[in-house]
Scaffold this motif. Structure first.
Motif, PDB file in Angstrom:
ATOM      1  N   LEU A 213      -3.150  39.266  -0.209  1.00  0.00           N
ATOM      2  CA  LEU A 213      -3.650  37.958  -0.632  1.00  0.00           C
ATOM      3  C   LEU A 213      -4.926  37.603   0.126  1.00  0.00           C
ATOM      4  O   LEU A 213      -5.093  37.963   1.288  1.00  0.00           O
ATOM      5  N   ARG A 214      -5.804  36.869  -0.560  1.00  0.00           N
ATOM      6  CA  ARG A 214      -6.970  36.242   0.071  1.00  0.00           C
ATOM      7  C   ARG A 214      -6.808  34.746  -0.127  1.00  0.00           C
ATOM      8  O   ARG A 214      -6.677  34.275  -1.266  1.00  0.00           O
ATOM      9  N   ILE A 215      -6.831  33.977   0.974  1.00  0.00           N
ATOM     10  CA  ILE A 215      -6.397  32.591   0.940  1.00  0.00           C
ATOM     11  C   ILE A 215      -7.447  31.685   1.566  1.00  0.00           C
ATOM     12  O   ILE A 215      -7.844  31.886   2.728  1.00  0.00           O
ATOM     13  N   PHE A 216      -7.872  30.670   0.812  1.00  0.00           N
ATOM     14  CA  PHE A 216      -8.778  29.633   1.318  1.00  0.00           C
ATOM     15  C   PHE A 216      -7.969  28.355   1.509  1.00  0.00           C
ATOM     16  O   PHE A 216      -7.371  27.843   0.560  1.00  0.00           O
ATOM     17  N   LEU A 217      -7.938  27.848   2.741  1.00  0.00           N
ATOM     18  CA  LEU A 217      -7.226  26.614   3.064  1.00  0.00           C
ATOM     19  C   LEU A 217      -8.214  25.518   3.418  1.00  0.00           C
ATOM     20  O   LEU A 217      -9.181  25.760   4.146  1.00  0.00           O
ATOM     21  N   GLN A 218      -7.957  24.319   2.912  1.00  0.00           N
ATOM     22  CA  GLN A 218      -8.724  23.150   3.336  1.00  0.00           C
ATOM     23  C   GLN A 218      -7.730  22.125   3.881  1.00  0.00           C
ATOM     24  O   GLN A 218      -6.686  21.864   3.281  1.00  0.00           O
ATOM     25  N   ALA A 219      -8.036  21.589   5.058  1.00  0.00           N
ATOM     26  CA  ALA A 219      -7.176  20.591   5.688  1.00  0.00           C
ATOM     27  C   ALA A 219      -8.031  19.446   6.193  1.00  0.00           C
ATOM     28  O   ALA A 219      -9.255  19.575   6.337  1.00  0.00           O
ATOM     29  N   GLY A 220      -7.389  18.299   6.466  1.00  0.00           N
ATOM     30  CA  GLY A 220      -8.129  17.109   6.877  1.00  0.00           C
ATOM     31  C   GLY A 220      -7.617  16.539   8.187  1.00  0.00           C
ATOM     32  O   GLY A 220      -6.403  16.424   8.391  1.00  0.00           O
ATOM     33  N   HIS A 221      -8.536  16.154   9.068  1.00  0.00           N
ATOM     34  CA  HIS A 221      -8.158  15.557  10.349  1.00  0.00           C
ATOM     35  C   HIS A 221      -7.307  14.302  10.182  1.00  0.00           C
ATOM     36  O   HIS A 221      -6.499  13.978  11.061  1.00  0.00           O
ATOM     37  N   ARG A 222      -7.510  13.583   9.110  1.00  0.00           N
ATOM     38  CA  ARG A 222      -6.792  12.322   8.916  1.00  0.00           C
ATOM     39  C   ARG A 222      -5.875  12.391   7.691  1.00  0.00           C
ATOM     40  O   ARG A 222      -5.681  11.420   6.967  1.00  0.00           O
ATOM     41  N   ASP A 223      -5.307  13.569   7.463  1.00  0.00           N
ATOM     42  CA  ASP A 223      -4.320  13.712   6.397  1.00  0.00           C
ATOM     43  C   ASP A 223      -3.079  12.886   6.756  1.00  0.00           C
ATOM     44  O   ASP A 223      -2.965  12.347   7.855  1.00  0.00           O
ATOM     45  N   LEU A 224      -2.127  12.828   5.859  1.00  0.00           N
ATOM     46  CA  LEU A 224      -0.962  11.955   6.019  1.00  0.00           C
ATOM     47  C   LEU A 224      -0.207  12.251   7.319  1.00  0.00           C
ATOM     48  O   LEU A 224       0.031  13.410   7.656  1.00  0.00           O
ATOM     49  N   HIS A 225       0.137  11.181   8.043  1.00  0.00           N
ATOM     50  CA  HIS A 225       0.919  11.267   9.283  1.00  0.00           C
ATOM     51  C   HIS A 225       0.266  12.194  10.306  1.00  0.00           C
ATOM     52  O   HIS A 225       0.952  12.871  11.072  1.00  0.00           O
ATOM     53  N   TRP A 226      -1.070  12.206  10.337  1.00  0.00           N
ATOM     54  CA  TRP A 226      -1.806  13.175  11.147  1.00  0.00           C
ATOM     55  C   TRP A 226      -1.490  13.073  12.633  1.00  0.00           C
ATOM     56  O   TRP A 226      -1.622  14.050  13.369  1.00  0.00           O
ATOM     57  N   ASN A 227      -1.062  11.908  13.113  1.00  0.00           N
ATOM     58  CA  ASN A 227      -0.795  11.729  14.549  1.00  0.00           C
ATOM     59  C   ASN A 227       0.665  11.378  14.815  1.00  0.00           C
ATOM     60  O   ASN A 227       0.980  10.679  15.781  1.00  0.00           O
ATOM     61  N   GLU A 228       1.551  11.849  13.941  1.00  0.00           N
ATOM     62  CA  GLU A 228       2.969  11.547  14.076  1.00  0.00           C
ATOM     63  C   GLU A 228       3.773  12.842  14.232  1.00  0.00           C
ATOM     64  O   GLU A 228       3.350  13.906  13.769  1.00  0.00           O
ATOM     65  N   ALA A 230       6.605  13.765  12.865  1.00  0.00           N
ATOM     66  CA  ALA A 230       7.373  14.232  11.703  1.00  0.00           C
ATOM     67  C   ALA A 230       6.521  14.139  10.449  1.00  0.00           C
ATOM     68  O   ALA A 230       5.678  13.260  10.304  1.00  0.00           O
ATOM     69  N   ARG A 231       6.758  15.084   9.511  1.00  0.00           N
ATOM     70  CA  ARG A 231       6.059  15.108   8.217  1.00  0.00           C
ATOM     71  C   ARG A 231       4.552  14.972   8.392  1.00  0.00           C
ATOM     72  O   ARG A 231       3.892  14.194   7.717  1.00  0.00           O
ATOM     73  N   ASN A 232       4.003  15.766   9.272  1.00  0.00           N
ATOM     74  CA  ASN A 232       2.593  15.717   9.613  1.00  0.00           C
ATOM     75  C   ASN A 232       1.847  16.742   8.759  1.00  0.00           C
ATOM     76  O   ASN A 232       1.940  17.938   8.989  1.00  0.00           O
ATOM     77  N   TRP A 233       1.110  16.246   7.733  1.00  0.00           N
ATOM     78  CA  TRP A 233       0.417  17.135   6.794  1.00  0.00           C
ATOM     79  C   TRP A 233      -0.603  18.020   7.521  1.00  0.00           C
ATOM     80  O   TRP A 233      -0.710  19.203   7.237  1.00  0.00           O
ATOM     81  N   LEU A 234      -1.352  17.447   8.437  1.00  0.00           N
ATOM     82  CA  LEU A 234      -2.355  18.216   9.169  1.00  0.00           C
ATOM     83  C   LEU A 234      -1.690  19.338   9.957  1.00  0.00           C
ATOM     84  O   LEU A 234      -2.099  20.502   9.871  1.00  0.00           O
ATOM     85  N   ALA A 235      -0.655  19.019  10.713  1.00  0.00           N
ATOM     86  CA  ALA A 235       0.015  20.028  11.527  1.00  0.00           C
ATOM     87  C   ALA A 235       0.620  21.127  10.658  1.00  0.00           C
ATOM     88  O   ALA A 235       0.573  22.311  11.005  1.00  0.00           O
ATOM     89  N   GLY A 236       1.185  20.744   9.506  1.00  0.00           N
ATOM     90  CA  GLY A 236       1.763  21.742   8.613  1.00  0.00           C
ATOM     91  C   GLY A 236       0.740  22.753   8.142  1.00  0.00           C
ATOM     92  O   GLY A 236       1.009  23.962   8.100  1.00  0.00           O
ATOM     93  N   ASN A 237      -0.443  22.280   7.795  1.00  0.00           N
ATOM     94  CA  ASN A 237      -1.503  23.198   7.358  1.00  0.00           C
ATOM     95  C   ASN A 237      -2.013  24.063   8.504  1.00  0.00           C
ATOM     96  O   ASN A 237      -2.284  25.256   8.332  1.00  0.00           O
ATOM     97  N   LEU A 238      -2.144  23.476   9.681  1.00  0.00           N
ATOM     98  CA  LEU A 238      -2.624  24.254  10.822  1.00  0.00           C
ATOM     99  C   LEU A 238      -1.620  25.332  11.218  1.00  0.00           C
ATOM    100  O   LEU A 238      -2.016  26.431  11.634  1.00  0.00           O
ATOM    101  N   ARG A 239      -0.334  25.040  11.095  1.00  0.00           N
ATOM    102  CA  ARG A 239       0.668  26.059  11.420  1.00  0.00           C
ATOM    103  C   ARG A 239       0.608  27.228  10.434  1.00  0.00           C
ATOM    104  O   ARG A 239       0.773  28.381  10.825  1.00  0.00           O
ATOM    105  N   VAL A 240       0.384  26.927   9.174  1.00  0.00           N
ATOM    106  CA  VAL A 240       0.237  28.006   8.195  1.00  0.00           C
ATOM    107  C   VAL A 240      -1.006  28.823   8.505  1.00  0.00           C
ATOM    108  O   VAL A 240      -0.981  30.068   8.480  1.00  0.00           O
TER     109      VAL A 240
END
Length: 282
Positions: A213-228, A230-240
């Motif tokens: 696979l070739r994968i392009f990811l885009q994530a945002g510093h202020r995505d949902l729950h970015w500083n919480e 639980a259910r932190n969208w930013l952290a989820g993308n960074l872990r992937v």
């Protein structure tokens, strides 16, 4: 080769950043517009009782005697809208016309609706699930209708899929489970954290042999729950992204400012497609 990137100042406040679209996201003089055809689909076996629309976009350079590449866009209406943030058909026309990507048929698929009304519940059922239903839906119900009318390559290296938010994790899941068919992926602000049972990918990516696979990811510093915690969208993308890096995948992460909206991913689409379709040995 050294690539020089123009200077751009960083915004001080990250909460309400908006990126400006580049020239490949607008109709360009001398670039012929492709043709878009709309379809209704009410006979789903994978998602019985649903109805939806999908659109097929053929760039002007499409030649029915030559197999074209295929790019599926989830949330089709949103990604097709010429006045929206993504403007998928305009981008395809510009990039194909300039030879930046191969001749590519765009298939823009809406999530299903029940009782004649669209709603987030069915979208989440289809997009957030960690199973092969959506891949099966595309491969047995939507793409055969396109292939019956147009010439599509049989090479899985010529098939891609793109989505944002829940559509981002759906695009990832389709390619992860069916790399024999889809090998190029764009995921924007993916909602990995709201997949039933949680985000399976950081562990999975590390624990199985690398997939083609070739994968392009885009994530945002202020995505949902970015500083919480639980259910932190930013952290989820960074872990992937971290798992992909550790496993040696051909991937790219574009991290921007702003919140959970399609602006940044839409602005990046031309460059994401160029990167995605570059020769496999580069």
């Amino acid at each position: 080769m050294t690539l020089e990137v123009p200077f751009q100042p960083l915004p001080v406040d990250q909460s309400d950043v908006r990126y400006a679209h580049g020239p490949d996201s607008t109709r360009r003089p001398g670039v012929p517009a492709g043709r878009t055809v709309e379809f209704d689909w009410n006979g789903s076996i994978v998602y019985p009782g649903t109805s939806r629309r999908f659109w097929v976009h053929l760039p002007a350079q499409y030649d029915p005697s030559r197999p074209a590449a295929l790019m599926v866009f989830l949330d089709g209406r949103l990604y097709l809208d010429p006045d929206g943030e993504v403007r998928g058909a305009i981008v395809l026309d510009n990039l194909v016309s300039h030879g930046d990507i191969p001749v590519t048929i765009g298939v823009f698929v809406d999530p299903g609706a029940r009782d004649g009304a669209a709603g987030p519940k069915q979208r989440n059922v289809e997009y957030d699930a960690f199973d092969d239903r959506y891949a099966t839906f595309l491969l047995t119900e939507i793409i055969p209708q396109v292939a019956a009318r147009h010439c599509i390559t049989e090479d899985p290296g010529g098939w891609g899929i793109c989505g944002g938010s829940s559509g981002g994790n759906c695009a990832f899941t389709v390619a992860w489970l069916r790399p024999d068919m889809f090998r190029r992926v764009i995921c924007c602000l993916s909602s990995f954290v709201q997949m039933p049972g949680g985000n399976p990918y950081p562990e999975l990516i590390r624990s199985v042999p690398r997939k083609p696979l070739r994968i392009f990811l885009q994530a945002g510093h202020r995505d949902l729950h970015w500083n919480e915690p639980a259910r932190n969208w930013l952290a989820g993308n960074l872990r992937v992204a971290a798992a992909l890096a550790e496993a040696g995948y051909d991937f790219r992460l574009a991290l921007g400012d702003g919140g959970h909206n399609p602006n940044h991913g839409g602005v990046l689409l031309p460059d994401a497609l160029r990167w995605l379709w570059r020769p496999l040995d580069t």
